[in-house]
Design a protein around this motif. Structure first.
Motif, PDB file in Angstrom:
ATOM      1  N   THR A  55      14.079   2.803  -8.576  1.00 21.95           N
ATOM      2  CA  THR A  55      14.530   3.139  -9.923  1.00 21.95           C
ATOM      3  C   THR A  55      13.656   2.403 -10.934  1.00 21.95           C
ATOM      4  N   TYR A  56      13.894   2.692 -12.218  1.00 20.15           N
ATOM      5  CA  TYR A  56      13.060   2.148 -13.284  1.00 20.15           C
ATOM      6  C   TYR A  56      13.960   1.580 -14.368  1.00 20.15           C
ATOM      7  N   GLN A  57      13.589   0.410 -14.908  1.00 19.30           N
ATOM      8  CA  GLN A  57      14.520  -0.293 -15.792  1.00 19.30           C
ATOM      9  C   GLN A  57      14.598   0.309 -17.196  1.00 19.30           C
ATOM     10  N   ALA A  58      13.776   1.311 -17.473  1.00 24.08           N
ATOM     11  CA  ALA A  58      13.857   2.064 -18.724  1.00 24.08           C
ATOM     12  C   ALA A  58      13.411   3.486 -18.429  1.00 24.08           C
ATOM     13  N   PRO A  59      13.840   4.478 -19.214  1.00 28.07           N
ATOM     14  CA  PRO A  59      13.398   5.857 -18.976  1.00 28.07           C
ATOM     15  C   PRO A  59      11.879   5.972 -19.039  1.00 28.07           C
ATOM     16  N   VAL A  60      11.321   6.757 -18.120  1.00 25.61           N
ATOM     17  CA  VAL A  60       9.875   6.955 -18.065  1.00 25.61           C
ATOM     18  C   VAL A  60       9.581   8.388 -17.674  1.00 25.61           C
ATOM     19  N   ASP A  61       8.588   8.964 -18.330  1.00 22.68           N
ATOM     20  CA  ASP A  61       8.097  10.297 -17.983  1.00 22.68           C
ATOM     21  C   ASP A  61       6.594  10.269 -18.223  1.00 22.68           C
ATOM     22  N   VAL A  62       5.841  10.085 -17.157  1.00 25.86           N
ATOM     23  CA  VAL A  62       4.413   9.836 -17.290  1.00 25.86           C
ATOM     24  C   VAL A  62       3.661  10.515 -16.152  1.00 25.86           C
ATOM     25  N   VAL A  63       2.439  10.970 -16.454  1.00 23.66           N
ATOM     26  CA  VAL A  63       1.584  11.602 -15.446  1.00 23.66           C
ATOM     27  C   VAL A  63       0.453  10.642 -15.091  1.00 23.66           C
ATOM     28  N   PHE A  64       0.367  10.319 -13.796  1.00 22.07           N
ATOM     29  CA  PHE A  64      -0.697   9.462 -13.293  1.00 22.07           C
ATOM     30  C   PHE A  64      -1.812  10.314 -12.678  1.00 22.07           C
ATOM     31  N   GLU A  65      -3.043   9.947 -12.960  1.00 23.72           N
ATOM     32  CA  GLU A  65      -4.196  10.463 -12.213  1.00 23.72           C
ATOM     33  C   GLU A  65      -4.570   9.375 -11.224  1.00 23.72           C
TER      34      GLU A  65
ATOM     35  N   ARG B 260      -2.963  14.331  -9.592  1.00 22.90           N
ATOM     36  CA  ARG B 260      -2.006  14.034 -10.653  1.00 22.90           C
ATOM     37  C   ARG B 260      -0.564  14.086 -10.139  1.00 22.90           C
ATOM     38  N   TRP B 261       0.190  13.079 -10.552  1.00 19.94           N
ATOM     39  CA  TRP B 261       1.599  12.953 -10.166  1.00 19.94           C
ATOM     40  C   TRP B 261       2.434  12.700 -11.414  1.00 19.94           C
ATOM     41  N   ARG B 262       3.503  13.459 -11.592  1.00 19.57           N
ATOM     42  CA  ARG B 262       4.428  13.213 -12.695  1.00 19.57           C
ATOM     43  C   ARG B 262       5.609  12.408 -12.184  1.00 19.57           C
ATOM     44  N   LEU B 263       5.792  11.231 -12.784  1.00 14.91           N
ATOM     45  CA  LEU B 263       6.926  10.378 -12.483  1.00 14.91           C
ATOM     46  C   LEU B 263       7.940  10.497 -13.609  1.00 14.91           C
ATOM     47  N   SER B 264       9.164  10.901 -13.265  1.00 13.13           N
ATOM     48  CA  SER B 264      10.271  10.943 -14.217  1.00 13.13           C
ATOM     49  C   SER B 264      11.401  10.120 -13.630  1.00 13.13           C
ATOM     50  N   GLY B 265      11.792   9.072 -14.353  1.00  8.70           N
ATOM     51  CA  GLY B 265      12.820   8.204 -13.793  1.00  8.70           C
ATOM     52  C   GLY B 265      13.522   7.383 -14.835  1.00  8.70           C
ATOM     53  N   ASP B 266      14.569   6.678 -14.388  1.00  8.95           N
ATOM     54  CA  ASP B 266      15.361   5.794 -15.234  1.00  8.95           C
ATOM     55  C   ASP B 266      16.142   4.863 -14.308  1.00  8.95           C
ATOM     56  N   PRO B 267      17.075   4.070 -14.826  1.00  8.40           N
ATOM     57  CA  PRO B 267      17.809   3.152 -13.948  1.00  8.40           C
ATOM     58  C   PRO B 267      18.667   3.823 -12.884  1.00  8.40           C
TER      59      PRO B 267
ATOM     60  N   ARG C 266       0.856  -1.189   0.000  1.00  8.56           N
ATOM     61  CA  ARG C 266       0.000   0.000   0.000  1.00  8.56           C
ATOM     62  C   ARG C 266       0.887   1.232   0.000  1.00  8.56           C
ATOM     63  N   LEU C 267       0.753   2.087  -1.007  1.00  7.76           N
ATOM     64  CA  LEU C 267       1.511   3.334  -1.042  1.00  7.76           C
ATOM     65  C   LEU C 267       0.848   4.337  -0.110  1.00  7.76           C
ATOM     66  N   VAL C 268       1.558   4.696   0.953  1.00  7.84           N
ATOM     67  CA  VAL C 268       1.034   5.676   1.908  1.00  7.84           C
ATOM     68  C   VAL C 268       1.337   7.089   1.425  1.00  7.84           C
ATOM     69  N   ASP C 269       2.472   7.275   0.783  1.00  8.96           N
ATOM     70  CA  ASP C 269       2.864   8.551   0.180  1.00  8.96           C
ATOM     71  C   ASP C 269       3.285   8.255  -1.254  1.00  8.96           C
ATOM     72  N   VAL C 270       2.405   8.544  -2.215  1.00 13.36           N
ATOM     73  CA  VAL C 270       2.645   8.181  -3.607  1.00 13.36           C
ATOM     74  C   VAL C 270       3.943   8.790  -4.120  1.00 13.36           C
ATOM     75  N   GLY C 271       4.152  10.078  -3.883  1.00 11.22           N
ATOM     76  CA  GLY C 271       5.344  10.742  -4.401  1.00 11.22           C
ATOM     77  C   GLY C 271       6.620  10.168  -3.844  1.00 11.22           C
ATOM     78  N   ALA C 272       6.674  10.007  -2.522  1.00  3.58           N
ATOM     79  CA  ALA C 272       7.892   9.484  -1.890  1.00  3.58           C
ATOM     80  C   ALA C 272       8.152   8.038  -2.296  1.00  3.58           C
ATOM     81  N   ALA C 273       7.088   7.229  -2.381  1.00  2.00           N
ATOM     82  CA  ALA C 273       7.260   5.817  -2.729  1.00  2.00           C
ATOM     83  C   ALA C 273       7.768   5.655  -4.153  1.00  2.00           C
ATOM     84  N   LEU C 274       7.127   6.312  -5.107  1.00  4.05           N
ATOM     85  CA  LEU C 274       7.545   6.161  -6.499  1.00  4.05           C
ATOM     86  C   LEU C 274       8.923   6.769  -6.748  1.00  4.05           C
ATOM     87  N   GLY C 275       9.290   7.787  -5.976  1.00  4.53           N
ATOM     88  CA  GLY C 275      10.607   8.389  -6.118  1.00  4.53           C
ATOM     89  C   GLY C 275      11.714   7.614  -5.442  1.00  4.53           C
ATOM     90  N   ALA C 276      11.359   6.601  -4.629  1.00 11.22           N
ATOM     91  CA  ALA C 276      12.371   5.869  -3.865  1.00 11.22           C
ATOM     92  C   ALA C 276      12.993   4.717  -4.638  1.00 11.22           C
TER      93      ALA C 276
END
Length: 416
Positions: A320-330, A342-349, A308-318
């Motif tokens: 890494t991601y196996q390929a580059p991603v830049d996506v906005v979740f509702e 809405r949360w923008r996730l930008s990440g990579d490995p 269960r994600l209690v803090d969406v931003g902190a959890a998704l930012g903690a």
């Protein structure tokens, strides 16, 4: 919370050490009432974190329980992220349908947020219960019953360089824990064991053996260094045609493929044993690809760790991601509305950032779907096919589904 009976309204409060026995007795009764061995009760008394546990009290009677261990959980990329390990949840049968469970879940998630922990995790006795509080199955586990009279194991190069020897489980505990600790960063879902949790692997009440031996242990060594271990029990059985014994694996860990193979080869070859029973293993464990006949292993899958994600931003930012991603979740999250929006996730490995945004959404989903895919064991694309995720920007689903994956299957090594 509503109460349709006369008398005082039950109250929730932090667990006091002197109240542990009635609190735990309520839990045991709720789970069937079977008497628990003294050593098991003593272990969980010592592991209970009183300031992170709550009880529901109806006058002097405890009628509800819930706890939250302070864990560190490995996430994709190898980081250890603080997580509340939800445990010992029960409501007395006399107090069902009064909102007590919902009240405890509300209190727990508010507490976890105040502690700054971005995740809550649990194992579910009844999976249907926890979805309404935002939890989703994020890992699965493999069990098997292997016919070792018919199945052969093909081992990788270097296996013969590993020596396997018996050892008393308690005598090699520190070395085994060092092996386990070396593996924790390698696989999402694994728990960094805090002091006291190492005793769980030695718990061996006779009442739980079902006629089998006491817990046995072998260690694997290379050049005098312990590189792995297996804990197991054996049960001698005989039929008209001869021996029909069973080996039941309790735990196995190896620092490298040859060490793991040496341990599995040992388990396959114990005299007078014809079956090897394994439970709760990783989905991608190598022995499945070394056996001569997977059908005679009777593999089975089951849900395991719920996230269960209690803090969406902190959890998704903690993670890494196996390929580059830049996506906005509702994100929808009625039970924890601070996550909605809405949360923008930008990440990579190498790392990631997840922040609030006013940009148009690319994908819509609930916090449950984010929990399911968080450790890399469930595909966003599969959830979309099930109608659980909606794509608003063409290509966003494939991008995110690829990024969220994990090279190794996430795995919870033991319950809590």
């Amino acid at each position: 919370m509503a109460n349709d009976t006369a008398g005082p309204v039950p109250t929730i409060r932090e667990l006091r050490p002197e109240d542990w026995d009635p609190w735990y007795d309520n839990l045991i009764r709720a789970f069937g009432g079977s008497e628990e061995p003294a050593e098991e009760r003593e272990l969980f008394n010592g592991l209970t974190e009183h300031s992170r546990s709550i009880g529901v009290w109806d006058g002097a009677e405890c009628v509800g329980t819930a706890g939250a261990y302070s864990f560190l959980v490995t996430v994709p990329g190898g980081a250890s992220v603080p997580a509340a390990g939800i445990t010992m949840v029960s409501v007395a049968a006399t107090h069902r349908r009064r909102g007590l469970l919902t009240a405890m879940m509300r209190r727990q998630l508010d507490d976890i947020r105040s502690w700054g922990e971005p995740l809550a995790v649990l194992t579910a006795s009844e999976p249907a219960i926890y979805g309404r509080y935002g939890y989703a199955a994020a890992t699965r586990q493999l069990s098997a019953e292997i016919d070792t009279t018919q199945v052969r194991l093909s081992v990788p190069p270097g296996t013969d360089d590993v020596r396997v020897r018996y050892a008393a489980p308690a005598d090699v505990l520190d070395a085994c824990e060092a092996v386990y600790a070396s593996l924790v960063p390698r696989r999402p879902g694994m728990l960094a064991r805090r002091p006291g949790w190492e005793r769980l692997g030695l718990l061996d009440p006779q009442a739980h053996r079902d006629g089998a031996s006491a817990l046995q242990c072998v260690v694997a060594e290379r050049r005098g260094e312990i590189t792995g271990y297996a804990r197991f029990r054996t049960k001698a059985e005989w039929i008209a045609s001869g021996h029909n014994g069973v080996v039941t694996l309790a735990d196995l860990a190896g620092e490298d493929p040859a060490t793991e193979a040496a341990l599995w080869r040992f388990l396959f070859g114990i005299d007078l044993m014809t079956r090897l029973v394994v439970r709760g293993r990783p989905l991608d464990e190598a022995w499945q690809y070394q056996v001569s006949d997977i059908r005679r292993c009777l593999p089975r899958l089951r849900d395991s760790l719920y996230v269960r994600l209690v803090d969406v931003g902190a959890a998704l930012g903690a993670r890494t991601y196996q390929a580059p991603v830049d996506v906005v979740f509702e994100v929808e999250d009625a039970f924890c509305p601070w996550n909605e929006g809405r949360w923008r996730l930008s990440g990579d490995p190498k790392g990631a950032v997840c922040e609030r945004t006013a940009d148009a959404a690319d994908l819509t989903l609930s916090v449950r779907e984010l929990g399911a895919v968080y450790l890399g064991g469930v595909s966003l694309a599969a959830l979309a096919a099930a109608g659980r995720v909606r794509e608003l920007r063409e290509g966003a689903l494939a991008e995110a589904a690829t990024a969220f994956g994990s090279a190794v299957a996430p795995w919870l090594p033991h319950g809590f």
